[in-house]
Design an enzyme around this catalytic site. Sequence first.
Site, PDB file in Angstrom:
ATOM      1  N   HIS A 119     -14.076 -30.080 -23.656  1.00 54.47           N
ATOM      2  CA  HIS A 119     -14.886 -30.777 -24.657  1.00 54.47           C
ATOM      3  C   HIS A 119     -16.367 -30.441 -24.498  1.00 54.47           C
ATOM      4  O   HIS A 119     -17.043 -30.085 -25.471  1.00 54.47           O
ATOM      5  CB  HIS A 119     -14.667 -32.289 -24.512  1.00 54.47           C
ATOM      6  CG  HIS A 119     -15.438 -33.112 -25.486  1.00 54.47           C
ATOM      7  ND1 HIS A 119     -14.903 -33.575 -26.669  1.00 54.47           N
ATOM      8  CD2 HIS A 119     -16.723 -33.570 -25.465  1.00 54.47           C
ATOM      9  CE1 HIS A 119     -15.814 -34.275 -27.324  1.00 54.47           C
ATOM     10  NE2 HIS A 119     -16.931 -34.286 -26.613  1.00 54.47           N
ATOM     11  N   GLU A 120     -16.871 -30.547 -23.272  1.00 54.30           N
ATOM     12  CA  GLU A 120     -18.298 -30.287 -23.057  1.00 54.30           C
ATOM     13  C   GLU A 120     -18.629 -28.815 -23.276  1.00 54.30           C
ATOM     14  O   GLU A 120     -19.698 -28.481 -23.792  1.00 54.30           O
ATOM     15  CB  GLU A 120     -18.724 -30.741 -21.663  1.00 54.30           C
ATOM     16  CG  GLU A 120     -18.422 -32.197 -21.347  1.00 54.30           C
ATOM     17  CD  GLU A 120     -18.906 -33.174 -22.408  1.00 54.30           C
ATOM     18  OE1 GLU A 120     -19.938 -32.904 -23.064  1.00 54.30           O
ATOM     19  OE2 GLU A 120     -18.243 -34.213 -22.595  1.00 54.30           O
ATOM     20  N   GLY A 155     -18.550 -39.978 -19.722  1.00 54.13           N
ATOM     21  CA  GLY A 155     -17.605 -39.075 -19.077  1.00 54.13           C
ATOM     22  C   GLY A 155     -18.287 -37.801 -18.629  1.00 54.13           C
ATOM     23  O   GLY A 155     -18.054 -37.316 -17.524  1.00 54.13           O
ATOM     24  N   ALA A 156     -19.143 -37.276 -19.494  1.00 52.73           N
ATOM     25  CA  ALA A 156     -19.859 -36.036 -19.183  1.00 52.73           C
ATOM     26  C   ALA A 156     -20.903 -35.811 -20.269  1.00 52.73           C
ATOM     27  O   ALA A 156     -20.920 -36.489 -21.287  1.00 52.73           O
ATOM     28  CB  ALA A 156     -18.896 -34.848 -19.120  1.00 52.73           C
ATOM     29  N   MET A 157     -21.783 -34.824 -20.028  1.00 50.02           N
ATOM     30  CA  MET A 157     -22.862 -34.531 -20.969  1.00 50.02           C
ATOM     31  C   MET A 157     -23.059 -33.037 -21.099  1.00 50.02           C
ATOM     32  O   MET A 157     -23.152 -32.326 -20.103  1.00 50.02           O
ATOM     33  CB  MET A 157     -24.153 -35.219 -20.492  1.00 50.02           C
ATOM     34  CG  MET A 157     -25.339 -34.996 -21.414  1.00 50.02           C
ATOM     35  SD  MET A 157     -25.013 -35.623 -23.077  1.00 50.02           S
ATOM     36  CE  MET A 157     -26.037 -34.507 -24.048  1.00 50.02           C
ATOM     37  N   GLU A 158     -23.160 -32.582 -22.352  1.00 51.59           N
ATOM     38  CA  GLU A 158     -23.133 -31.156 -22.668  1.00 51.59           C
ATOM     39  C   GLU A 158     -24.481 -30.473 -22.608  1.00 51.59           C
ATOM     40  O   GLU A 158     -24.674 -29.441 -23.262  1.00 51.59           O
ATOM     41  CB  GLU A 158     -22.541 -30.965 -24.071  1.00 51.59           C
ATOM     42  CG  GLU A 158     -23.410 -31.452 -25.233  1.00 51.59           C
ATOM     43  CD  GLU A 158     -23.144 -32.876 -25.673  1.00 51.59           C
ATOM     44  OE1 GLU A 158     -23.541 -33.244 -26.796  1.00 51.59           O
ATOM     45  OE2 GLU A 158     -22.551 -33.645 -24.885  1.00 51.59           O
ATOM     46  N   GLU A 170     -19.300 -35.065 -32.362  1.00 48.99           N
ATOM     47  CA  GLU A 170     -18.288 -35.644 -31.485  1.00 48.99           C
ATOM     48  C   GLU A 170     -16.886 -35.629 -32.088  1.00 48.99           C
ATOM     49  O   GLU A 170     -15.923 -35.273 -31.420  1.00 48.99           O
ATOM     50  CB  GLU A 170     -18.688 -37.061 -31.080  1.00 48.99           C
ATOM     51  CG  GLU A 170     -19.953 -37.133 -30.239  1.00 48.99           C
ATOM     52  CD  GLU A 170     -19.865 -36.353 -28.931  1.00 48.99           C
ATOM     53  OE1 GLU A 170     -18.767 -35.913 -28.541  1.00 48.99           O
ATOM     54  OE2 GLU A 170     -20.924 -36.166 -28.300  1.00 48.99           O
ATOM     55  N   HIS A 211     -18.912 -28.082 -26.970  1.00 52.27           N
ATOM     56  CA  HIS A 211     -20.165 -28.575 -27.534  1.00 52.27           C
ATOM     57  C   HIS A 211     -21.238 -27.492 -27.585  1.00 52.27           C
ATOM     58  O   HIS A 211     -22.215 -27.636 -28.335  1.00 52.27           O
ATOM     59  CB  HIS A 211     -20.703 -29.748 -26.702  1.00 52.27           C
ATOM     60  CG  HIS A 211     -20.320 -31.093 -27.222  1.00 52.27           C
ATOM     61  ND1 HIS A 211     -20.411 -31.445 -28.553  1.00 52.27           N
ATOM     62  CD2 HIS A 211     -19.868 -32.205 -26.585  1.00 52.27           C
ATOM     63  CE1 HIS A 211     -20.020 -32.696 -28.716  1.00 52.27           C
ATOM     64  NE2 HIS A 211     -19.687 -33.188 -27.549  1.00 52.27           N
TER      65      HIS A 211
END
Length: 853
Positions: free
Chosen positions: A298-299, A262-265, A321, A302
């Site tokens: 969410h990201e 979905g995405a990366m932090e 997570e 993080h």
Amino acid sequence: MSKAETIYLKDYKAPQFTIKTCDLVFELYEEHTQVTNLMNIERVDESAKDLVLDSIELELLEIYLDDEKLSEDRYVIEEEHLRVLNVADAFKLIIINKIYPQLNSELEGLYKSGKIFCTQNEPEGFRRITPYIDRPDVMAIFKTTLVANRERYPVLLSNGNKESNFKLDDGRHGATWFDPHPKPSYLFALVAGDLGVVQDKFVTKSGKYVRLYIYTDRGNESKCKHAMKSLKDAMKWDEEVYGREYDLDLYNIVAVDSFNMGAMENKGLNIFNSAYVLADEDTATDANFMGIQSVIAHEYFHNWTGNRITCRDWFQLTLKEGLTVFRDQCFSADLNSKEVQRIEDVDALRERQFVEDASPTAHPIQPDSYMAINNFYTATVYEKGAEVIRMLHTLLGEQKYRKAMDLYFDAFDGQAVRTDDFLWAMGKAGGIDLEQFKRWYHQSGTPKLQVDERFEDKKYTLVLTQKVPKSVEGSEQKPYFFPLKMALLDDNGQEIEARTLIVTQEREEFVFRAEKKPTLSINRDFSAPIIVEQSHNDYAFLMKHDTNSYVRYESAQSFGLQCIENMMKGKEIDEEFVSAFGHILEEDKLDLSFKSLLMELPSVSAIMQRQEIVDFDSIYAAKEKLQKHLALTFKDKLFSIYSKNHTPDSKELDSLSIGKRAIKNRALKLLSALESDEAVAVANEQYNSSVTMTDRIAALDVLENTSPEFSTVALGHFYKKYNKDTLVMNKYFSILAASHREGTLDRVMALQNDPAYNELVPNLVRSLIGVFARNYKHFHAKDGYGYKFVADRIIDIDKINPQMASGLAGAFKIYKKMNRTNKKLMKTELERILLEPSLSKNVYEIVSKIVKG
């Protein structure tokens, strides 16, 4: 693949060397990329003589040790490692290697999404870029320089703050970025491309000015407004609720189409699947807008729970997570409807994680072994992990929980830690012994709670018995420690008493005083991730009167499940359920989104989970019969609800507008069971007149499943209008792949040749193949063709993108619960997959566990 290596938590060893600094230079060309990696390295383990670096499919050019070029007898190139022989206690190492991002279809490491260079390094992608100690407990200070063609790649991004730009004489240019915060290699990122940008700013509570940028393909800038607002809302919320400020001068987000997750932090440079950034009313549904808000938050969250404090090893994945999912759930609840958010979070858990818990791939939120760590980015680690954090929040209370989080941040900032370290902070600040609670981290499966009750002499006794499942390996597991919110209600639904019980024993009793026998409201707010089994139920009463929104919804679902199960046994429709359903329809003071949820019948997945042996034909027959009966019984009321809330010109995103769309589309879905000209006409008119994607998709779904004639016209119009928009085409493929009409598999197979479909784009694969694999009616057809089709796709896609292929393989997880006919057909395809000579360890791990189970 029978010799695929299993990695065990018990075998963890601290790194022998650590990397203090890492200076990278990327020279980006169309045919290849040259990477120069300068590392300052120190020995940690005195017994270690050789430096072993992780390295996969890299073309090594040169190695320098303290400025001396190494001859080939000073290093060894192994299958997945580079070994530098006999190094000193502290030294400088320079490695120059070549990679080919344009050929990278696995989308791990450095690859190209369209014309954009981008990275995905979690969990182990960095070793595909340059040799490195690629593990989360090795944290270094990174400086990154990117050099590329100035016209094709005017935007050059990496982690941290930008130090400089420069131009070269050959039409190329460069940029240097510096991240002052030590980080593991999985958080490294770069992006290079010709991108549009949306800019904004945020001033932290201490007065720090932070520049915000969202980059996307040119022409999509107008679709970034909601994402930018969500980012600013998240930054403000994290300051107010957790006391956490952002720690760099700028925050970059980049949206790309080809992305496995979905995405990366990545620190300061979040790379997103474009589905979780781009949205406007014409192309995105209300659910898309809510999803973007959640994932953006969410990201961002993080940054502290994942980046500033990271995992010691990948077995600790839920540390970041599960905690961050809990944080984004609370954020969404605070900004929207707490009632609706909680119900939707629980629904997602039960639809995905409960199925996983009951399958041969079940695992604890902290697994003790894996073959491919990519396979453990699961609903168990994320969603069940979040429920475990929520229980801690309930046990401690808001003030002690905040005190515990502050202690966690203060004690472990800048470190790579374990779940035990987090639990230490919770226990110490909360003043609570969490030794038994740790079982939630190490035991698998969903516990059941048998609830019995007695009433005599004005004494109400609640008897609770834990039924803890065995592990996948067959070992016994022990009783859990959890909070259980409950209340006793009088005949009017008013609370006599409300308490949070602490359940710790296999069997225990709780006694209450009451003048008359009360009605029990149990597991309020879904206070523990358990399955409640009651010897007596008062579903109809609770469905009508409970003041706790979750229990009211749960009672409606449980009553509906009971009704459908009885119908599957040949019994008539329970008119008490029908009456209670009608009571909900008549209530006018309910929040519309909540009322829409109360009107939802149990999903096929929810019904399936309660079956010893699953036969989807009987499930669909009973559910469709009940839906049609409700539609006939309440036809006039449902049309009235629809008419009252149908405002086709409205495209606002306030709670009232979202609620009106939710409830009128729920009513339309129910009415579609009639397959009447009237319902079809309403759906067709909605498609043609609406200005929101929410209403268009709802109408298309009804038309596709009730009227091939109208569906063909509407879908043709939809395709013509949106076929160049990949995100919208995901919706198009999903509607067709989820269709219940005959011939769905043939149409799905044909759609693989559609010009808008591309097997290299994960979102499109998920929308077509993934959605079909969750279409229980056709995937589980008795001819077995659904199984064969998906197995073929797993085998083919595994050669391109193993992570995507293993995700598709999860569709077979219910193998052991299937009826004899389907199980035989499924086993044939699973064994055929395992016979593939070049099968990835990702797919092998999932499929072998299913077959073994």
